[in-house]
Design an enzyme around this catalytic site. Structure first.
Site, PDB file in Angstrom:
ATOM      1  N   TYR A  30      13.682  -2.176  17.026  1.00 33.45           N
ATOM      2  CA  TYR A  30      13.576  -2.258  15.557  1.00 33.45           C
ATOM      3  C   TYR A  30      14.793  -3.017  15.013  1.00 33.45           C
ATOM      4  CZ  TYR A  30      13.332  -1.127  10.619  1.00 33.45           C
ATOM      5  OH  TYR A  30      13.293  -1.227   9.236  1.00 33.45           O
ATOM      6  N   THR A  64       0.805  -1.233   0.000  1.00 31.97           N
ATOM      7  CA  THR A  64       0.000   0.000   0.000  1.00 31.97           C
ATOM      8  C   THR A  64       0.832   1.276   0.000  1.00 31.97           C
ATOM      9  OG1 THR A  64      -0.139  -0.131   2.403  1.00 31.97           O
ATOM     10  CG2 THR A  64      -1.987  -1.058   1.154  1.00 31.97           C
ATOM     11  N   PRO A  69      18.040  -2.401   2.875  1.00 32.49           N
ATOM     12  CA  PRO A  69      18.278  -1.006   2.498  1.00 32.49           C
ATOM     13  C   PRO A  69      18.758  -0.148   3.661  1.00 32.49           C
ATOM     14  CG  PRO A  69      16.022  -1.737   1.921  1.00 32.49           C
ATOM     15  CD  PRO A  69      16.596  -2.721   2.897  1.00 32.49           C
ATOM     16  N   GLY A  70      19.459   0.927   3.300  1.00 30.36           N
ATOM     17  CA  GLY A  70      19.709   2.019   4.244  1.00 30.36           C
ATOM     18  C   GLY A  70      18.512   2.960   4.196  1.00 30.36           C
ATOM     19  N   LEU A  71      18.768   4.256   4.175  1.00 28.23           N
ATOM     20  CA  LEU A  71      17.661   5.226   4.297  1.00 28.23           C
ATOM     21  C   LEU A  71      16.870   5.386   2.997  1.00 28.23           C
ATOM     22  CD1 LEU A  71      19.751   7.758   6.368  1.00 28.23           C
ATOM     23  CD2 LEU A  71      17.630   6.703   7.178  1.00 28.23           C
ATOM     24  N   ASP A  81      -4.361  -7.784   8.438  1.00 28.48           N
ATOM     25  CA  ASP A  81      -3.299  -7.338   9.337  1.00 28.48           C
ATOM     26  C   ASP A  81      -2.364  -8.527   9.512  1.00 28.48           C
ATOM     27  OD1 ASP A  81      -1.667  -6.705  11.535  1.00 28.48           O
ATOM     28  OD2 ASP A  81      -3.213  -5.391  12.385  1.00 28.48           O
ATOM     29  N   GLU A  86       6.965   6.246   3.725  1.00 28.46           N
ATOM     30  CA  GLU A  86       6.183   6.620   4.911  1.00 28.46           C
ATOM     31  C   GLU A  86       6.798   6.060   6.201  1.00 28.46           C
ATOM     32  OE1 GLU A  86       2.034   5.644   4.304  1.00 28.46           O
ATOM     33  OE2 GLU A  86       2.043   6.619   2.354  1.00 28.46           O
ATOM     34  N   ARG A 116      -3.034  -3.548   4.914  1.00 26.35           N
ATOM     35  CA  ARG A 116      -4.289  -3.328   5.655  1.00 26.35           C
ATOM     36  C   ARG A 116      -5.200  -2.345   4.943  1.00 26.35           C
ATOM     37  NH1 ARG A 116      -1.402  -1.673  11.082  1.00 26.35           N
ATOM     38  NH2 ARG A 116      -0.187  -0.737   9.403  1.00 26.35           N
ATOM     39  N   SER A 132      17.019  -4.863   6.512  1.00 26.70           N
ATOM     40  CA  SER A 132      17.419  -3.457   6.683  1.00 26.70           C
ATOM     41  C   SER A 132      18.886  -3.423   7.094  1.00 26.70           C
ATOM     42  CB  SER A 132      16.585  -2.820   7.799  1.00 26.70           C
ATOM     43  OG  SER A 132      17.115  -1.559   8.165  1.00 26.70           O
TER      44      SER A 132
HETATM   45  P1  NDP Z   1       6.046   2.229   4.445  1.00 27.51           P
HETATM   46  O1  NDP Z   1       5.580   2.671   5.770  1.00 27.51           O
HETATM   47  O2  NDP Z   1       5.918   3.170   3.293  1.00 27.51           O
HETATM   48  O3  NDP Z   1       5.342   0.846   4.048  1.00 27.51           O
HETATM   49  C1  NDP Z   1       5.118  -0.156   4.995  1.00 27.51           C
HETATM   50  C2  NDP Z   1       4.177  -1.194   4.403  1.00 27.51           C
HETATM   51  O4  NDP Z   1       3.992  -2.240   5.385  1.00 27.51           O
HETATM   52  C3  NDP Z   1       2.810  -0.616   4.112  1.00 27.51           C
HETATM   53  O5  NDP Z   1       2.329  -1.119   2.877  1.00 27.51           O
HETATM   54  C4  NDP Z   1       1.959  -1.137   5.251  1.00 27.51           C
HETATM   55  O6  NDP Z   1       0.625  -1.361   4.825  1.00 27.51           O
HETATM   56  C5  NDP Z   1       2.624  -2.480   5.558  1.00 27.51           C
HETATM   57  N1  NDP Z   1       2.308  -2.872   6.917  1.00 27.51           N
HETATM   58  C6  NDP Z   1       2.713  -2.266   8.068  1.00 27.51           C
HETATM   59  N2  NDP Z   1       2.135  -2.837   9.138  1.00 27.51           N
HETATM   60  C7  NDP Z   1       1.335  -3.836   8.652  1.00 27.51           C
HETATM   61  C8  NDP Z   1       0.460  -4.758   9.261  1.00 27.51           C
HETATM   62  N3  NDP Z   1       0.277  -4.798  10.588  1.00 27.51           N
HETATM   63  N4  NDP Z   1      -0.202  -5.638   8.476  1.00 27.51           N
HETATM   64  C9  NDP Z   1      -0.045  -5.610   7.123  1.00 27.51           C
HETATM   65  N5  NDP Z   1       0.782  -4.758   6.501  1.00 27.51           N
HETATM   66  C10 NDP Z   1       1.452  -3.864   7.244  1.00 27.51           C
HETATM   67  O7  NDP Z   1       7.578   1.823   4.655  1.00 27.51           O
HETATM   68  P2  NDP Z   1       8.673   1.188   3.658  1.00 27.51           P
HETATM   69  O8  NDP Z   1       8.140   1.006   2.302  1.00 27.51           O
HETATM   70  O9  NDP Z   1       9.898   1.974   3.834  1.00 27.51           O
HETATM   71  O10 NDP Z   1       8.893  -0.210   4.380  1.00 27.51           O
HETATM   72  C11 NDP Z   1       8.837  -1.455   3.711  1.00 27.51           C
HETATM   73  C12 NDP Z   1       9.869  -2.384   4.329  1.00 27.51           C
HETATM   74  O11 NDP Z   1      11.169  -1.855   4.113  1.00 27.51           O
HETATM   75  C13 NDP Z   1       9.727  -2.582   5.849  1.00 27.51           C
HETATM   76  O12 NDP Z   1       9.946  -3.946   6.152  1.00 27.51           O
HETATM   77  C14 NDP Z   1      10.846  -1.707   6.407  1.00 27.51           C
HETATM   78  O13 NDP Z   1      11.290  -2.149   7.663  1.00 27.51           O
HETATM   79  C15 NDP Z   1      11.900  -1.894   5.328  1.00 27.51           C
HETATM   80  N6  NDP Z   1      12.949  -0.890   5.289  1.00 27.51           N
HETATM   81  C16 NDP Z   1      12.656   0.437   5.116  1.00 27.51           C
HETATM   82  C17 NDP Z   1      13.680   1.367   5.066  1.00 27.51           C
HETATM   83  C18 NDP Z   1      13.437   2.830   4.947  1.00 27.51           C
HETATM   84  O14 NDP Z   1      14.357   3.626   5.231  1.00 27.51           O
HETATM   85  N7  NDP Z   1      12.260   3.266   4.516  1.00 27.51           N
HETATM   86  C19 NDP Z   1      15.089   0.942   5.135  1.00 27.51           C
HETATM   87  C20 NDP Z   1      15.270  -0.448   5.375  1.00 27.51           C
HETATM   88  C21 NDP Z   1      14.244  -1.333   5.407  1.00 27.51           C
HETATM   89  P3  NDP Z   1      -0.686  -0.972   5.671  1.00 27.51           P
HETATM   90  O15 NDP Z   1      -0.314   0.151   6.604  1.00 27.51           O
HETATM   91  O16 NDP Z   1      -1.685  -0.570   4.620  1.00 27.51           O
HETATM   92  O17 NDP Z   1      -1.056  -2.226   6.367  1.00 27.51           O
HETATM   93  C1  8X3 Z   2      15.165   1.520   7.990  1.00 27.42           C
HETATM   94  C2  8X3 Z   2      16.489   2.174   7.985  1.00 27.42           C
HETATM   95  O1  8X3 Z   2      18.256   3.275   9.442  1.00 27.42           O
HETATM   96  O2  8X3 Z   2      15.944   3.892   9.810  1.00 27.42           O
HETATM   97  O3  8X3 Z   2      15.255   0.173   8.264  1.00 27.42           O
HETATM   98  O4  8X3 Z   2      16.746   1.758  10.512  1.00 27.42           O
HETATM   99  S1  8X3 Z   2      16.870   2.798   9.514  1.00 27.42           S
END
Ligand code: NDP
Ligand code: 8X3
Length: 245
Positions: free
Chosen positions: A145, A5, A175-177, A52, A181, A28, A132
């Site tokens: 985390y 999403t 990934p890093g940063l 969820d 959302e 969700r 991550s």
């Molecule tokens: P977003 O917040 O943009 O996306 C998170 C996604 O996870 C959403 O689609 C959300 O959908 C889903 N999600 C969260 N909680 C639930 C739940 N309880 N049930 C079902 N789905 C859920 O973040 P990112 O795209 O950045 O994150 C994606 C992945 O990348 C994560 O695993 C994050 O830890 C990882 N990551 C992100 C980094 C960053 O810097 N952004 C770096 C390293 C890793 P919805 O809320 O609709 O349920």
């Molecule tokens: C997301 C990257 O550095 O915020 O996993 O943990 S960090």
């Protein structure tokens, strides 16, 4: 794919659709899944199912109820996850800890358990786990985390060993940063604090990680990219980002 999403999941859905993958998208927020499905359905077939990922009955039910033509899943992208809070462990919020362990670790396990037995039967498939840099390093205030992502790192490596006899690929992308959302969720809707995380340097964008995911899932059958760390050029470690100001 879980977590379609927003952020990395949404960008990956868009890129995989352009590359003719048929997509099962979950998350969700049903309205977002429907909007994405409407946008992508002129490029590929899309099936959406909302749950969820913390709710194991809902996860197993959703996968069990997939229509026959969607039951064969060739690639599972375990992407759903978030950080909740950033602070010292003695000030930690127990609900935030529960959310991170339940979503990032247990949710990933539930979906893997629901989907991979059919890969094992077919002796074919690919699981891509979004870890991550927080699963490779620990940084101040990141405690739980980081623990959840270290768990993803361990699960990824364990999965690769357990699936080895069945010819199933297992990949971690760390990934890093990435500007998504993610920080808005971590800081509970505080937009200014979230924006500050990505100020003063060129952060990765969700499309950059989508591109990496497309790369790993399109390698020849004998090639498995097992583990990747992807930083923005300005980042050298969790705690080291070269900013302009
Ligand atoms: P977003 O917040 O943009 O996306 C998170 C996604 O996870 C959403 O689609 C959300 O959908 C889903 N999600 C969260 N909680 C639930 C739940 N309880 N049930 C079902 N789905 C859920 O973040 P990112 O795209 O950045 O994150 C994606 C992945 O990348 C994560 O695993 C994050 O830890 C990882 N990551 C992100 C980094 C960053 O810097 N952004 C770096 C390293 C890793 P919805 O809320 O609709 O349920
Ligand atoms: C997301 C990257 O550095 O915020 O996993 O943990 S960090």
């Amino acid at each position: 794919m879980s977590g379609a999403t927003s952020g990395i999941g949404k960008a990956t859905a868009e890129l995989l659709a352009q590359n003719n993958f048929r997509l099962i998208l979950t998350g969700r927020r049903k309205d977002r899944l429907e909007a994405l499905s409407n946008t992508l359905s002129n490029q590929t077939e899309v099936y959406t199912t909302s749950f969820d990922i913390r709710d194991k009955e809902a996860v197993f039910k959703a996968i069990k109820e997939l229509p026959a033509e969607w039951k064969q899943i060739d690639v599972l992208i375990n992407n759903a996850g978030n950080a909740h809070g950033l602070g010292p462990i003695h000030e930690g919020n127990v609900e935030d800890w529960d959310a991170m362990i339940d979503i990032n670790v247990k949710g990933l396990l539930y979906l893997t358990k629901a989907i991979t037995p059919s890969m094992i039967e077919r002796e074919s498939g690919h699981v891509v786990n979004i870890g991550s840099i927080a699963g490779k390093e620990v940084y101040p205030n990141g405690n739980v985390y980081c623990a959840s992502k270290h768990a993803v790192d361990a699960i990824n490596n364990g999965m690769r060993m357990d699936f080895n006899p069945y010819g199933i690929k297992v990949t971690a992308i760390n990934p890093g940063l990435v500007e998504t959302e993610f920080s808005l969720v971590r800081f509970k809707g505080d937009e200014q604090r979230a924006d500050n995380v990505y100020k003063g340097f060129d952060a990765l964008q969700a499309a950059d990680i989508a591109d990496t995911i497309l790369y790993v899932v399109t390698r020849p059958a004998h090639v498995n990219i097992s583990d990747m760390v992807v930083f923005p050029t300005a980042q050298a470690a969790s705690t080291m980002v070269h900013k302009n100001n």
